[in-house]
Structures are given as structure tokens and as C-alpha cells.
Write a protein that holds these residues in place. Structure first.
Motif, mmCIF file in Angstrom:
data_model
loop_
_atom_site.group_PDB
_atom_site.id
_atom_site.type_symbol
_atom_site.label_atom_id
_atom_site.label_comp_id
_atom_site.label_asym_id
_atom_site.label_seq_id
_atom_site.Cartn_x
_atom_site.Cartn_y
_atom_site.Cartn_z
ATOM 1 N N PHE A 164 39.474 44.387 45.769
ATOM 2 C CA PHE A 164 40.782 43.592 45.788
ATOM 3 C C PHE A 164 41.520 44.001 46.675
ATOM 4 O O PHE A 164 42.582 44.710 46.628
ATOM 5 N N TRP A 178 36.636 34.206 46.007
ATOM 6 C CA TRP A 178 35.969 35.607 46.287
ATOM 7 C C TRP A 178 34.824 34.863 46.995
ATOM 8 O O TRP A 178 34.474 33.832 47.168
ATOM 9 N N PHE A 189 37.358 39.916 46.293
ATOM 10 C CA PHE A 189 38.497 39.017 45.468
ATOM 11 C C PHE A 189 39.639 38.750 46.157
ATOM 12 O O PHE A 189 40.053 39.955 46.881
ATOM 13 N N SER A 190 39.995 37.692 46.504
ATOM 14 C CA SER A 190 41.342 37.667 47.235
ATOM 15 C C SER A 190 42.699 38.178 46.541
ATOM 16 O O SER A 190 42.764 37.631 45.233
ATOM 17 N N HIS A 193 45.692 35.154 45.685
ATOM 18 C CA HIS A 193 45.602 33.849 44.721
ATOM 19 C C HIS A 193 45.737 34.061 43.292
ATOM 20 O O HIS A 193 45.154 33.461 42.449
ATOM 21 N N MET A 194 46.204 35.436 43.086
ATOM 22 C CA MET A 194 45.924 35.844 41.497
ATOM 23 C C MET A 194 47.359 35.266 40.775
ATOM 24 O O MET A 194 48.234 36.053 40.264
ATOM 25 N N ASN A 198 44.967 30.919 37.937
ATOM 26 C CA ASN A 198 43.845 31.466 38.670
ATOM 27 C C ASN A 198 43.147 32.750 37.848
ATOM 28 O O ASN A 198 42.068 33.164 38.009
ATOM 29 N N LEU A 199 43.963 33.333 37.307
ATOM 30 C CA LEU A 199 43.503 34.798 36.522
ATOM 31 C C LEU A 199 42.171 34.689 35.753
ATOM 32 O O LEU A 199 41.431 35.524 35.646
ATOM 33 N N TYR A 202 39.144 34.600 37.763
ATOM 34 C CA TYR A 202 38.995 35.896 38.279
ATOM 35 C C TYR A 202 38.026 36.690 37.106
ATOM 36 O O TYR A 202 37.139 37.290 37.613
ATOM 37 N N LYS A 205 34.790 35.217 36.741
ATOM 38 C CA LYS A 205 33.807 35.926 37.828
ATOM 39 C C LYS A 205 33.328 37.206 37.693
ATOM 40 O O LYS A 205 32.259 37.711 37.945
ATOM 41 N N LEU A 206 34.354 38.047 37.170
ATOM 42 C CA LEU A 206 34.271 39.501 37.117
ATOM 43 C C LEU A 206 32.933 39.582 35.947
ATOM 44 O O LEU A 206 32.245 40.514 36.242
ATOM 45 N N LEU A 224 45.599 42.046 37.515
ATOM 46 C CA LEU A 224 44.558 41.719 36.580
ATOM 47 C C LEU A 224 44.429 42.507 35.235
ATOM 48 O O LEU A 224 44.162 41.926 34.315
#
Length: 462
Positions: A164, A178, A189-190, A193-194, A198-199, A202, A205-206, A224
Motif C-alpha cells: 500500500f 490494484w 493496492f492503491s 482510493h481507500m 471501496n474498502l 480491498y 481482494k486481500l 484498512l
């Protein structure tokens, strides 16, 4: 082929070609600098005398080169030839970013060739960037030092890592923030854009990627972590062996949240774009060990006098041992730390420091009377920020500070008032704080959070 060209070729190559590069052992890609740094594992068990002897030899080599090849230092040739290296070092003047910027040519070697160097730019959070030249192997050495530090937590290149950080990001398709970077076996990960919307993506994807390590800015990973704790998602996450934090100061609150969310240890390292000091947290505490083969550490007071005694606090002055493209000798970093005894419970005998603080220009709020209040002194304990995603201090008038707050769902007016009251109680009449809810707090161009945005110089000039 220069490092810059290699990097452009890799970044512009199709993903299938990047996968091929990623399959190549890193020692092969990085060449002998990787092997040299890996051989530095002997420092872990070296005596203090062995470490000082090694640094003296490397420092002497650097100073002899500087006195012979660097115009700014030729007048010191007699001192370098006459004195032991550490004594000769004290004859060199303290320099800083402005010194180098004012006449860069005087600090470049006579045989300097731009085709054989790699240019990096300092972060410049104060709006003042410096171009630094590294030789073509410096980047490989830098990565080797990072890997050597992370290996203390069990990291190996074949393990997956989620990062990150503010690296270059492509144009994302909808719902994707990402991309995969095979050469480091990581998912990037960008940090830009959190948002609340969008979280969840994230986290999904994690979970899908299943990394063993996280690496990035405290400001990004703590966002996060806040979301994970708030939504009670810890049990769904992959087994994270360690979280590596870099490039920003990490508050105790951030550290505790990250460790709670990912149920693992946070570990950070200290370094800077000038490439002069590399320090990693001890495996048994949060104090920093300074890599002996990377650079030489000094601490000085406001007058430039050495502060070498155990427990002394001063500005970090550093001399890099690796880079001969632009040797920076006794460079004032603008960061501050406290020196500790070299002997450590972990068995190392390296230079040590703790209580590292960033450049004061970005790290202090100015009171009504003109005094500076360090941001570390403003740390709050308790639940004041439980419903805050990100915050930032903003000051354009001495003694008046706005706390910009990015809230999470559930943040109330009562939360805002409690933060405002707590800060005003903490500083009494010195600073008037006002808590302000905002939709966003922009990150720097590198994706970092600037904890204090100060416009006091502008305000005075006006």
C-alpha cells in the motif's frame, strides 16, 4: 543497460513477460550487490570492535575518494591522509539539502557520467525537492537491505506480499484498485482510493490474494485496519506474518490498530531518498538498529555540535558508505532521534536510536506565542478517534489549528465535539483547536498522508 532503462522496459512489458522476470532468482537480477548485502548477516553477531573496524575501513575509502574527486572536498585532502577516518570525518563541514542544491556540480565527482547513474528525487513534503544521483547498482543494494531486514520476520521473496504505497498506478477498470507486480511477488493496492465504498473491495481482494506479509504507509494500512476492526473481519483475513511500515511516522494508535486487525507484529524501518542511513526495528523492541555497512550516523545539536552520549537527542547527520555517484558526507537530514547504547538484548552491537521524529517544519504546531508544539506531544490516548478514518492538522495562523477529520459511518457531532474539547484542554490557551469534518484529505503525489499542512510562512509573508 542502466537501471532506469531496465525499469522502463520491465514496467512497459506485458504481464506474461513480467512473470518470466519474476521467476528469475533475485540474486541473478540484482547481481553482486545483492550477494554483498546478503553476506552482511555476520554483523548480527559481530562485536562492537569488529563493527567499528569495518566502518572505519569503508569510511576511509569514501573520504579518500571525496578528497581526490569531489571539488567541494579537495581542500580536506591533507586531513584525510593524516587523520584516522572517524577523526577526519569531523573535519568535513555539515551540509544540507540547500547546500547541495545551491551548487550541485561541486558535489559531483570529476568523472561523473549521467549515463551511468540513476536519478531519484527526495519526497519534498516541504515543497523543496532535491535530485539525488545513485550509481546503477544502488537500487539493487537498497532492495537487498530491505529484504535483509524483512527476513528477520521470516520474509522470503517467494512469499506473497500486499503493498500500500504511492507507486505508479495504471488506469483502473471500475471496481479494481490494484495490480500484480511479479518481480516482487506482490499485489500493489492503491492508497488513493481507500474510500468507505471501496474498502470492502480491498478486503475481498486481500482474502482472494492470500498474502503472508503487508508492506506500506501507516496512513494507508491503518485505514484498512480500522475497517477490518469496525466490521469484525479479522477472522476472515489470511494469516499475516508481519506488517512492514515505511516512509511515514507511525503513531502508537496506528500501530495498535494494525496489530489488532491483522493479529501480527508491526515492524518499521527508517530511511530516506538520499540513501545515507538504513535503520530497522529490533526484533525484540521498537528501537532502531542502524545497518553498519549502509552509512555512518551522527547526532548534532542546533549549533552543529556532536551529541554522542547515550540518551542524547539531536538531529540525524548521516554519511552514506555505498554511493560514489553523489557522496553526501555529514548531511543534515532534518530528522531527530535519541542515541542509545550500542549493546542490545537481541545480541547486536550496532549503533541504535529511538524516538525518531520527522522534520520539525512539518511536525510542529505553532502556538499563539510563537512556540512550537511537536505533534508527538499532541498524541491522544483513549477512544477519541474510534470513528475517524483519517485526520490532519491544518494551520495558517499561529495559535489556531483546524483538525480535519474524515469520519467513518457512525461518527456523530458528539464525537467531533469531544475531539475538539480534548485538544483544547490539552494545550489550554496556547492553541485554539477546531475540529472540522471533511469528505477527503488529499494525499501527496507519492500517496503519503501529510499529518500537518502548515501555511504559516505564507501567512507571515502576506
Amino acid at each position: 543497460m542502466s537501471f532506469a532503462l531496465k525499469r522502463r522496459v520491465y514496467e512497459n512489458a506485458p504481464l506474461c513477460m513480467q512473470d518470466c522476470v519474476g521467476a528469475v532468482p533475485f540474486d541473478w537480477l540484482g547481481g553482486h550487490p545483492i550477494a554483498e548485502c546478503s553476506a552482511g548477516a555476520w554483523f548480527d553477531t559481530a562485536s562492537r570492535e569488529q563493527i567499528v573496524r569495518y566502518q572505519s575501513e569503508q569510511l576511509g575509502r569514501l573520504l579518500r575518494f571525496a578528497a581526490a574527486e569531489i571539488p567541494a572536498y579537495r581542500y580536506l585532502k591533507n586531513e584525510v591522509e593524516r587523520l584516522p577516518p572517524f577523526d577526519a570525518l569531523k573535519a568535513f563541514p555539515l551540509i544540507d539539502k540547500e547546500t547541495v542544491q545551491a551548487d550541485l556540480q561541486r558535489f559531483l565527482p570529476r568523472n561523473f557520467a549521467r549515463t551511468h547513474v540513476y536519478k531519484v528525487t527526495t519526497g519534498g513534503t516541504s515543497g523543496n525537492q532535491l535530485d539525488v544521483y545513485w550509481d546503477n547498482q544502488s537500487q539493487s543494494r537498497e532492495m537487498a537491505y530491505i529484504h535483509r531486514f524483512m527476513a528477520q520476520a521470516g520474509y522470503k521473496r517467494r512469499f506473497r506480499k500486499a503493498t500500500f504505497r504511492g507507486v505508479s498506478f495504471p488506469d483502473f477498470p471500475p471496481g479494481v484498485f490494484w495490480y500484480r507486480n511479479p518481480i516482487h511477488n506482490e499485489m500493489r493496492f492503491s492508497p488513493f482510493h481507500m474510500t468507505a465504498d471501496n474498502l470492502p473491495l480491498y478486503v475481498d481482494k486481500l482474502i482472494d490474494y492470500q498474502p503472508q506479509f503487508l508492506h506500506g504507509y501507516p496512513s494507508a494500512i491503518s485505514i484498512l485496519a480500522d475497517f477490518v476492526l469496525r466490521e469484525d473481519l479479522t477472522g476472515r483475513l489470511p494469516d499475516i506474518r508481519a506488517v512492514f511500515l515505511t516512509s511515514e511516522a507511525c503513531t502508537q494508535m496506528q500501530r495498535e490498530r494494525i496489530e489488532a486487525a491483522f493479529e501480527t507484529r508491526v515492524s518499521s524501518w527508517y530511511g530516506h531518498s538520499e540513501g545515507l542511513v538504513f535503520a530497522g526495528e529490533c526484533t525484540q523492541s521498537s528501537t532502531y538498529h542502524i545497518a553498519p555497512d549502509y552509512g555512518v550516523l551522527e547526532l548534532v545539536d542546533d549549533n552543529g555540535d556532536l551529541r554522542d552520549a547515550e540518551g542524547s537527542q539531536g538531529e540525524i547527520v548521516a554519511t552514506g558508505l555505498e554511493n560514489y555517484a553523489l557522496p553526501l558526507i555529514r548531511y543534515r537530514t532534518g530528522d531527530f532521534a535519541t542515541r542509545l547504547a550500542s549493546a542490545c538484548a537481541c545480541g547486536r552491537n550496532w549503533d541504535r536510536m529511538d524516538k525518531v521524529q520527522g522534520r520539525w517544519r512539518q511536525e510542529a504546531v505553532v502556538s499563539k506565542g510563537g512556540g512550537k508544539i511537536a505533534l508527538t506531544a499532541l498524541n491522544m490516548h483513549g477512544s477519541f478517534f474510534d470513528n475517524v478514518r483519517r485526520y490532519q492538522y491544518y494551520e495558517d495562523t499561529p495559535g489556531k489549528c483546524v483538525i480535519r477529520i474524515m469520519p467513518v459511518p457512525g461518527f456523530t457531532e458528539a464525537d467531533r465535539q469531544s475531539i475538539e474539547i480534548a485538544y483544547n484542554n490539552k494545550t489550554k490557551d496556547e492553541v485554539e483547536f477546531r475540529a472540522q469534518v471533511v469528505e477527503s484529505i488529499p494525499l501527496t503525489a507519492r500517496g503519503k498522508l501529510r499529518l500537518l499542512e502548515s501555511h504559516l510562512e505564507q501567512a507571515v509573508d502576506d
